[in-house]
Design a protein around this motif. Structure first.
Motif, mmCIF file in Angstrom:
data_model
loop_
_atom_site.group_PDB
_atom_site.id
_atom_site.type_symbol
_atom_site.label_atom_id
_atom_site.label_comp_id
_atom_site.label_asym_id
_atom_site.label_seq_id
_atom_site.Cartn_x
_atom_site.Cartn_y
_atom_site.Cartn_z
ATOM 1 N N ASP A 146 87.608 32.250 -1.440
ATOM 2 C CA ASP A 146 86.937 32.869 -2.596
ATOM 3 C C ASP A 146 87.593 34.199 -2.951
ATOM 4 O O ASP A 146 87.781 34.510 -4.128
ATOM 5 C CB ASP A 146 85.450 33.087 -2.318
ATOM 6 N N TYR A 147 87.954 34.966 -1.943
ATOM 7 C CA TYR A 147 88.622 36.240 -2.199
ATOM 8 C C TYR A 147 89.991 36.002 -2.847
ATOM 9 O O TYR A 147 90.318 36.610 -3.864
ATOM 10 C CB TYR A 147 88.787 37.026 -0.890
ATOM 11 N N ASN A 180 90.177 34.918 -6.613
ATOM 12 C CA ASN A 180 89.931 35.928 -7.639
ATOM 13 C C ASN A 180 91.114 36.856 -7.879
ATOM 14 O O ASN A 180 91.022 37.767 -8.691
ATOM 15 C CB ASN A 180 88.684 36.745 -7.285
ATOM 16 N N SER A 227 94.488 37.781 -9.490
ATOM 17 C CA SER A 227 95.385 37.361 -10.568
ATOM 18 C C SER A 227 96.766 37.993 -10.399
ATOM 19 O O SER A 227 97.768 37.431 -10.824
ATOM 20 C CB SER A 227 94.799 37.722 -11.930
#
Length: 99
Positions: A24-25, A28, A30
């Protein structure tokens, strides 16, 4: 990161919950910064190779387009080495085929 060392000593992967937290980290992100690269380099052995492959590809694309500070080059190398070692330990040679 300290858990990663303990897992690495016994060649274990983290629990699904711990893997999901890391994924999840990473999902995120980019634009990969130095901290993100260091974190991945140190926890890559805790995660199933198939789950981490897209992020390694993303890092390599960012690296190839020179969108990464030159100070991060050594860390990218460490990620690749650790990921390849992990793929061998996990007997998932698809990562070797990709790179």
């Amino acid at each position: 990161m300290s858990l990663s060392t303990l897992y690495h000593l016994d060649f274990l992967v983290a629990s699904i919950d711990d893997q999901n937290e890391l994924i999840d980290y990473f999902f995120n992100i980019s634009y990969w910064q130095f901290y993100d690269l260091c974190l991945l380099a140190n926890v890559v052995n805790m995660i199933h190779v198939e789950r981490i492959t897209p992020y390694i590809s993303d890092i390599l694309k960012q690296y190839a387009t020179n969108n990464m500070p030159t100070a991060s080059v050594e860390t990218v190398s460490k990620i690749l080495i650790n990921a390849l070692e992990t793929s061998i330990i996990q007997k998932k040679m698809t990562l070797l085929d990709i790179y």
